[in-house]
Design a protein around this motif. Structure first.
Motif, PDB file in Angstrom:
ATOM      1  N   LEU A  94       0.869  -1.353  -0.106  1.00  0.00           N
ATOM      2  CA  LEU A  94       0.262  -0.293  -0.036  1.00  0.00           C
ATOM      3  C   LEU A  94       0.812   1.329  -0.065  1.00  0.00           C
ATOM      4  N   LEU A  95       1.935   1.190   0.830  1.00  0.00           N
ATOM      5  CA  LEU A  95       2.816   2.258   0.781  1.00  0.00           C
ATOM      6  C   LEU A  95       3.510   2.749  -0.561  1.00  0.00           C
ATOM      7  N   PHE A  96       4.061   1.508  -1.049  1.00  0.00           N
ATOM      8  CA  PHE A  96       4.910   1.726  -2.221  1.00  0.00           C
ATOM      9  C   PHE A  96       4.221   1.693  -3.454  1.00  0.00           C
ATOM     10  N   MET A  97       3.127   0.970  -3.706  1.00  0.00           N
ATOM     11  CA  MET A  97       2.329   0.630  -4.795  1.00  0.00           C
ATOM     12  C   MET A  97       1.228   1.210  -4.891  1.00  0.00           C
ATOM     13  N   GLY A  98       0.444   1.652  -3.864  1.00  0.00           N
ATOM     14  CA  GLY A  98      -0.783   2.326  -3.758  1.00  0.00           C
ATOM     15  C   GLY A  98      -1.926   1.259  -4.113  1.00  0.00           C
ATOM     16  N   GLU A  99      -1.667   0.000  -3.591  1.00  0.00           N
ATOM     17  CA  GLU A  99      -2.405  -1.092  -4.189  1.00  0.00           C
ATOM     18  C   GLU A  99      -2.087  -2.251  -2.892  1.00  0.00           C
ATOM     19  N   ALA A 100      -3.201  -2.968  -2.655  1.00  0.00           N
ATOM     20  CA  ALA A 100      -2.977  -4.114  -1.938  1.00  0.00           C
ATOM     21  C   ALA A 100      -2.578  -5.530  -2.493  1.00  0.00           C
ATOM     22  N   ILE A 101      -1.255  -5.858  -2.250  1.00  0.00           N
ATOM     23  CA  ILE A 101      -0.608  -7.222  -2.547  1.00  0.00           C
ATOM     24  C   ILE A 101      -0.619  -7.987  -1.675  1.00  0.00           C
ATOM     25  N   THR A 102      -1.483  -8.898  -1.609  1.00  0.00           N
ATOM     26  CA  THR A 102      -1.687 -10.269  -0.719  1.00  0.00           C
ATOM     27  C   THR A 102      -1.518 -11.558  -1.098  1.00  0.00           C
ATOM     28  N   THR A 103      -1.254 -12.589  -0.235  1.00  0.00           N
ATOM     29  CA  THR A 103      -1.446 -13.774  -0.598  1.00  0.00           C
ATOM     30  C   THR A 103      -2.013 -14.582   0.729  1.00  0.00           C
ATOM     31  N   ASN A 104      -2.448 -15.972   0.270  1.00  0.00           N
ATOM     32  CA  ASN A 104      -3.024 -16.684   1.329  1.00  0.00           C
ATOM     33  C   ASN A 104      -1.832 -17.115   2.298  1.00  0.00           C
ATOM     34  N   ASP A 105      -2.282 -17.476   3.772  1.00  0.00           N
ATOM     35  CA  ASP A 105      -1.383 -18.011   4.504  1.00  0.00           C
ATOM     36  C   ASP A 105      -0.145 -18.917   4.120  1.00  0.00           C
ATOM     37  N   ALA A 106       1.042 -19.016   4.751  1.00  0.00           N
ATOM     38  CA  ALA A 106       2.003 -19.776   4.438  1.00  0.00           C
ATOM     39  C   ALA A 106       1.606 -21.305   5.127  1.00  0.00           C
TER      40      ALA A 106
END
Length: 210
Positions: A94-106
């Motif tokens: 969010l800070l660097f790209m202005g979008e949410a990049i997420t994944t499922n849990d490890a």
């Protein structure tokens, strides 16, 4: 055993594919462009066994779900960053790209230093915090390589101005865990070209005088 570097995404984060002679492979830091990475692996006829993350910043995790959903393989990350995969504030997207990049849990949470055996691969896990609290480096002695993520670069070191970063801790990690390896060990860096332990001992300006 051989390794392959695939720069991915806007920050050209290096994903690495370590391939055994039997055709199985490990995927390190699939940061973005999942379709490109999958195509590369399929074209070569390799069979992935696991995804191993050096740390959970957004530019190292963006294609994790693509790869996992393709081959149904486990994802490894350090316990200290387990929540970063699902939190776009912690992983910095969010800070660097202005979008949410997420994944499922490890699937596997690493804690402490240990030897991992995955198929025919044997890897030593070194805790190397400083760039981030849960940064780890993977040493594959048989291949004479260490996957360092954003801890050590050719002629540089990882940034420490992000949440959880610590400059002194990073230097300690490099000196106590990486520079004690054989000088011919190839360092597979998170960004930029590969280097060797010996080259960084001799020429890296950030490591002189520590």
């Amino acid at each position: 055993m051989k390794w392959n570097r695939i720069p991915l995404g806007p920050l050209q984060t290096n994903a690495y594919v370590l391939v055994h002679e039997n055709g199985t492979c490990l995927i390190f830091d699939p940061g973005s462009e999942g379709e490109k990475l999958i195509h590369y692996i399929e074209t070569n006829g390799w069979t992935p066994l696991a995804v191993l993350l050096t740390h959970a910043h957004f530019d190292h995790i963006g294609a994790v779900d693509d790869v996992k959903n393709k081959w149904f393989i486990p994802v490894y990350v350090h316990k200290k960053e387990k929540n970063w995969l699902t939190d776009p504030m912690k992983n910095g997207s969010l800070l660097f790209m202005g979008e949410a990049i997420t994944t499922n849990d490890a699937d596997v949470l690493l804690e402490g230093e240990k030897t991992l055996t995955i198929g025919d691969f044997s890897l030593q896990v070194f805790e190397t915090p400083g760039h981030s609290p849960g940064s780890v480096s993977y040493y594959i002695e048989d291949a004479q390589v260490i996957v360092s993520g954003d801890v050590l670069f050719s002629g540089s070191i990882g940034r420490t101005d992000l949440p959880g970063g610590n400059y002194e801790q990073l230097l300690q990690s490099i000196h106590r865990k990486l520079l004690v390896l054989p000088e011919e060990t190839i360092v597979l860096c998170g960004h930029g070209p590969e280097t060797t332990i010996g080259a960084e001992m001799d020429t890296n300006p950030f490591l002189n005088g520590f």
